[in-house]
Design an enzyme around this catalytic site. Structure first.
Site, PDB file in Angstrom:
ATOM      1  N   ARG A 106       0.804  -1.230   0.000  1.00  0.00           N
ATOM      2  CA  ARG A 106       0.000   0.000   0.000  1.00  0.00           C
ATOM      3  C   ARG A 106       0.833   1.274   0.000  1.00  0.00           C
ATOM      4  O   ARG A 106       0.280   2.362   0.000  1.00  0.00           O
ATOM      5  CB  ARG A 106      -1.009  -0.009   1.156  1.00  0.00           C
ATOM      6  CG  ARG A 106      -1.972  -1.148   0.993  1.00  0.00           C
ATOM      7  CD  ARG A 106      -3.169  -1.199   1.881  1.00  0.00           C
ATOM      8  NE  ARG A 106      -3.721  -2.534   1.678  1.00  0.00           N
ATOM      9  CZ  ARG A 106      -3.343  -3.612   2.358  1.00  0.00           C
ATOM     10  NH1 ARG A 106      -2.523  -3.497   3.388  1.00  0.00           N
ATOM     11  NH2 ARG A 106      -3.802  -4.795   2.042  1.00  0.00           N
ATOM     12  N   THR A 149       1.760  -6.067   3.991  1.00  0.00           N
ATOM     13  CA  THR A 149       1.199  -5.427   2.803  1.00  0.00           C
ATOM     14  C   THR A 149       0.986  -3.929   3.030  1.00  0.00           C
ATOM     15  O   THR A 149       0.807  -3.176   2.087  1.00  0.00           O
ATOM     16  CB  THR A 149      -0.177  -6.040   2.457  1.00  0.00           C
ATOM     17  OG1 THR A 149      -1.045  -5.879   3.589  1.00  0.00           O
ATOM     18  CG2 THR A 149      -0.059  -7.513   2.112  1.00  0.00           C
ATOM     19  N   ASN A 193      -9.198  -9.393  12.217  1.00  0.00           N
ATOM     20  CA  ASN A 193     -10.146 -10.436  12.602  1.00  0.00           C
ATOM     21  C   ASN A 193      -9.516 -11.491  13.501  1.00  0.00           C
ATOM     22  O   ASN A 193      -8.293 -11.575  13.638  1.00  0.00           O
ATOM     23  CB  ASN A 193     -10.699 -11.101  11.339  1.00  0.00           C
ATOM     24  CG  ASN A 193      -9.606 -11.633  10.434  1.00  0.00           C
ATOM     25  OD1 ASN A 193      -9.006 -10.873   9.692  1.00  0.00           O
ATOM     26  ND2 ASN A 193      -9.323 -12.928  10.500  1.00  0.00           N
ATOM     27  N   ASP A 245     -14.594 -12.497   9.917  1.00  0.00           N
ATOM     28  CA  ASP A 245     -13.464 -11.774   9.306  1.00  0.00           C
ATOM     29  C   ASP A 245     -13.746 -10.266   9.285  1.00  0.00           C
ATOM     30  O   ASP A 245     -13.387  -9.565   8.350  1.00  0.00           O
ATOM     31  CB  ASP A 245     -13.175 -12.305   7.888  1.00  0.00           C
ATOM     32  CG  ASP A 245     -11.914 -11.716   7.263  1.00  0.00           C
ATOM     33  OD1 ASP A 245     -11.052 -11.218   8.006  1.00  0.00           O
ATOM     34  OD2 ASP A 245     -11.794 -11.742   6.026  1.00  0.00           O
TER      35      ASP A 245
HETATM   36  O1  LIG Z   1      -6.313 -10.837   8.573  1.00  0.00           O
HETATM   37  C1  LIG Z   1      -5.309 -10.443   7.996  1.00  0.00           C
HETATM   38  O2  LIG Z   1      -4.180 -10.512   8.484  1.00  0.00           O
HETATM   39  C2  LIG Z   1      -5.499  -9.836   6.662  1.00  0.00           C
HETATM   40  C3  LIG Z   1      -4.461  -9.304   5.917  1.00  0.00           C
HETATM   41  C4  LIG Z   1      -4.725  -8.721   4.661  1.00  0.00           C
HETATM   42  C5  LIG Z   1      -3.542  -8.150   3.942  1.00  0.00           C
HETATM   43  O3  LIG Z   1      -2.475  -8.083   4.584  1.00  0.00           O
HETATM   44  O4  LIG Z   1      -3.577  -7.791   2.786  1.00  0.00           O
HETATM   45  C6  LIG Z   1      -6.078  -8.686   4.199  1.00  0.00           C
HETATM   46  C7  LIG Z   1      -7.060  -9.269   5.046  1.00  0.00           C
HETATM   47  N1  LIG Z   1      -6.761  -9.811   6.223  1.00  0.00           N
HETATM   48  C8  LIG Z   1      -8.450  -9.281   4.701  1.00  0.00           C
HETATM   49  O5  LIG Z   1      -9.272  -9.792   5.476  1.00  0.00           O
HETATM   50  C9  LIG Z   1      -8.874  -8.696   3.494  1.00  0.00           C
HETATM   51  O6  LIG Z   1     -10.080  -8.650   3.184  1.00  0.00           O
HETATM   52  C10 LIG Z   1      -7.893  -8.138   2.634  1.00  0.00           C
HETATM   53  C11 LIG Z   1      -8.011  -7.543   1.382  1.00  0.00           C
HETATM   54  C12 LIG Z   1      -6.755  -7.201   1.018  1.00  0.00           C
HETATM   55  C13 LIG Z   1      -6.297  -6.562  -0.211  1.00  0.00           C
HETATM   56  O7  LIG Z   1      -5.180  -6.050  -0.212  1.00  0.00           O
HETATM   57  O8  LIG Z   1      -7.068  -6.577  -1.184  1.00  0.00           O
HETATM   58  N2  LIG Z   1      -5.879  -7.553   1.981  1.00  0.00           N
HETATM   59  C14 LIG Z   1      -6.549  -8.140   2.987  1.00  0.00           C
HETATM   60 CA   LIG Z   2      -8.514 -10.921   7.436  1.00  0.00          CA
END
Ligand SMILES: O=C(O)c1cc(C(=O)O)c2c(n1)C(=O)C(=O)c1cc(C(=O)O)[nH]c1-2
Ligand SMILES: [Ca+2]
Length: 679
Positions: free
Chosen positions: A125, A170, A266, A311
């Site tokens: 990001r 991320t 979550n 979640d």
């Molecule tokens: O629970 C987590 O650790 C985690 C990490 C990430 C992530 O790091 O991208 C996402 C999610 N959850 C998640 O639930 C989610 O909907 C999500 C969408 C995205 C994305 O970049 O499109 N990352 C993530």
């Molecule tokens: Ca998640």
């Protein structure tokens, strides 16, 4: 005066990026020096040269190829015309806004084989910028400080304390009081969330705060963990899987209160009964938490989804502002997490002020005066529940902005239908520390989409009034999963959409004023800034993220690119190549009796990257209903030590048997046959 874009110039202008400069810039808007523009993360620019009266003359100045074929989620940072932006696989690009040309790029060389360790695409990001250094968190969990002028690494730290679990990074780091702060992701696989601060100059670790307690048989790290442990049931042995609560996206900072705010993720596993059989709120999951930025000490929390089961991360952007409520000026924070409610919280003490649904919601009817959700009876069904919002959220990480003049917050709202049922057979096996991390399927304790979801998919851009707690306007999109927003004092809101349009809307009414057909689906938020007296709007484009792995809303698809616009820009928009779906697979032999078990295996190992065969149309990862039929006949060649390991596909050796693969084949061909149009 060194030449603009020279190393000397970059060194000089980036050296000046510190806390006072970031705060002063918030009022002038010349630069975009921090993720959310300012510490309050409003993403509201005071610039007005581009405004509702002239935005129709906005045109492309240049586009820059990020050489990236996966999701691009970055907020570009810009200081005196020097732009820092990231692509997939955590690659950093420095671009000269004056020419649109590359200054340098830095590839942290994340091993592509670990792609499967992230739930949601190999995205990033963006970077943080502070006193001449650029900071990037890499997908494999390192925090790297780069010399802003040269792109050369200055220091590098491993932020992951336990590599037997699937941690990834991320999110964009933030720099608060000379410390670079970064969390991580992984709560779909079983990890324990935490957030760490490093000295920006030296990289020395300054503090770490865990979001959930560890093994209660061991000493707790601090009082906040002892307090949290009382809200978990040890019968669930949550510490084996980590418990979740990952800090994978949002942070904000209030210099006057000397508090920083983080959103937590979550529960891991998702299933509350498996995680904590005796119930309990499971602190500090799905919460906004205030920390002391000097020490990392817990100050207060407000939990938005007690006992999370869906979640429902609370990692969505946090915006700090002051609102007049019942005649009193209040210091608040605004938050629109996955669970579908818009929260106004007193940011001095974490007290709940109000929450109202910003989208369709079926898991709770509202919040009581104390700030607890009133759940519907079906919300914790073991058998099947299409939670609305679904696990992809009523609003995900896609940036929100807030215009203090209109008093409106702007963000994309959605539903992605998903059916959840309890996986009664689920145990902690396969995720024990020291054992090979499965990562070959989400470890949720739920059966996902083994029954077809019935809720409706949609996407829209909304303007939300946090005082009235009411929607002010909306624009419908053609699908879920749309870009974040930018607000400007020119009475404008900019946002891109999944179907590849980049548009400007009147901030007060929502009327669409301008649109650029980019072609490629957009998920990242735009930024605006001024260089040599001219205002620009830039957006990084690249379809992907969790929804983009398996679905798309466009028939064109290009590499990741940065597009930069200004009034009177005349550069033609690049025409992305068409994206064509193959033929529906046919003729793969299977035993129909294998379909039920094949369904279970497919949804627990394949669906979150490949989608439903023949139903979803394939995103960045192919839909298995549309690959050559012989690839499905020879599926085991791909599943066991296959050719796509180098693209991040897992090796299922030891996780699936040849029999299992036959059953999965039955599901794939059976599903394709079921959806084939009848002659
Ligand atoms: O629970 C987590 O650790 C985690 C990490 C990430 C992530 O790091 O991208 C996402 C999610 N959850 C998640 O639930 C989610 O909907 C999500 C969408 C995205 C994305 O970049 O499109 N990352 C993530
Ligand atoms: Ca998640």
């Amino acid at each position: 005066e060194p030449a603009k874009g020279s190393r000397e110039h970059i060194a000089a202008v980036t050296a000046r990026v510190d806390a006072p400069a970031i705060r002063a810039n918030a009022a002038r808007g010349n630069d975009w020096p921090a993720y959310g523009l300012d510490y309050a993360e409003t993403r509201h620019s005071p610039l007005t040269a581009i405004n509702a009266g002239n935005v129709n003359t906005l045109g492309l100045v240049w586009s820059y190829n990020l050489e990236s074929t996966r999701g691009v989620e970055a907020t570009p940072l810009v200081v005196d015309g020097i732009m820092y932006v990231t692509a997939s696989w955590s690659v950093v690009h420095a671009v000269d806004v004056r020419s649109g040309k590359r200054l340098w790029s830095y590839d942290p060389k994340v091993p592509r084989e670990i792609g499967f360790k992230g739930c949601c695409d190999v995205v990033n990001r963006g970077v943080a910028l502070y006193k001449g250094k650029v900071f990037v968190g890499t997908f494999d969990g390192r925090l790297v400080a780069l010399d802003a002028a040269t792109g050369k690494p200055v220091w590098e730290k491993d932020t992951i304390e336990d590599r037997s679990h699937s941690y990834t990074v991320t999110g964009a780091p933030r720099v608060i009081k000379g410390k670079v702060i970064i969390g991580n992701g992984g709560a779909e696989y079983g990890v324990r969330g935490y957030i760490t601060a490093y000295d920006a100059e030296s990289g020395e670790q300054k503090w770490r705060w865990y979001t959930v307690p560890g093994d209660p048989a061991k000493p707790f790290e601090d009082a906040s963990m002892a307090k949290a442990a009382k809200t978990w049931d040890p019968a669930g042995k949550w510490w084996v899987n980590g418990g979740g609560g990952t800090v994978w996206n949002s942070m904000a900072y209030d210099p006057e209160l000397n508090l920083m705010y983080v959103g937590t993720g979550n529960g891991s596993p998702w299933n509350h009964r498996k995680r904590s059989p005796g119930g309990g709120d499971n602190l500090y999951l799905a919460s906004v938490v205030a920390l002391d930025p000097d020490t990392g000490k817990y100050v207060w929390h407000y939990q938005e989804t007690p006992g999370d089961n869906w979640d429902y991360t609370s990692v969505q952007d946090i915006i700090l502002t002051d609102l007049t409520l019942d005649g009193k000026k209040r210091k608040v924070l605004l938050h629109a997490p996955k669970n579908g409610f818009f929260f106004v919280i007193d940011r001095t003490n974490g007290k709940f002020i109000s929450a109202k649904p910003f989208t369709e919601v079926n898991w709770a009817t509202g919040y009581d005066k104390k700030g607890r959700p009133i759940e519907t009876p079906e919300a914790r069904s073991r058998e099947a529940f299409d939670s609305v919002p679904g696990p992809f959220g009523g609003h995900n990480w896609h940036a929100m902005s807030f215009n203090p003049k209109t008093g409106l917050a702007y963000f994309p709202v959605q539903n992605v239908p998903i059916n959840l049922a309890e996986d009664k057979a689920w145990t902690h096996n396969g995720n024990q520390p020291g054992q090979p991390q499965s990562g070959t399927g989400w470890n949720t304790g739920m059966l996902i989409n083994t029954q077809p979801p019935k809720s409706k998919a949609f996407g829209r851009l909304i303007a939300w009034d946090p005082v009235k707690q009411k929607e002010a306007w909306r624009q419908e999109y053609t699908s879920p999963w749309n870009g974040g927003t930018l607000s400007t004092a020119g009475n404008l809101v900019f946002a891109g959409s999944a179907d590849g349009r980049f548009a400007a809307y009147r901030a007060d009414t929502g009327e669409k004023l301008w649109e650029a057909p980019i072609g490629t689906g957009i998920i990242a938020p735009p930024v605006t800034y001024q260089v040599d007296g001219r205002q620009y709007v830039s957006i990084a484009v690249g379809w992907g993220g969790v929804f983009g792995l398996m679905q798309r809303a466009t028939d064109k698809q290009d590499n990741g690119r940065v597009y930069t616009f200004a009034l009177g820009g005349t550069t033609p928009l690049p025409q992305p190549p068409a994206y064509a779906l193959g033929e529906l697979i046919s003729g793969v032999k299977y035993d129909p009796a294998h379909i039920p078990e094949g369904t279970r295996l497919y949804v627990s190992h394949c669906v979150f990257c490949h989608g439903v065969p023949g139903v979803d149309k394939g995103g960045n990862i192919p839909n298995l209903g549309y690959v050559p039929s012989r690839d499905i006949e020879n599926l085991s060649d791909f599943v066991f030590n296959g050719p796509f390991l180098k693209k991040g596909m897992p090796d299922f050796t030891g996780k699936l048997s040849l029999d299992d693969v036959d059953k999965i084949k039955a599901f794939i061909q059976g599903t394709a046959d079921a959806v084939r149009p009848k002659k």
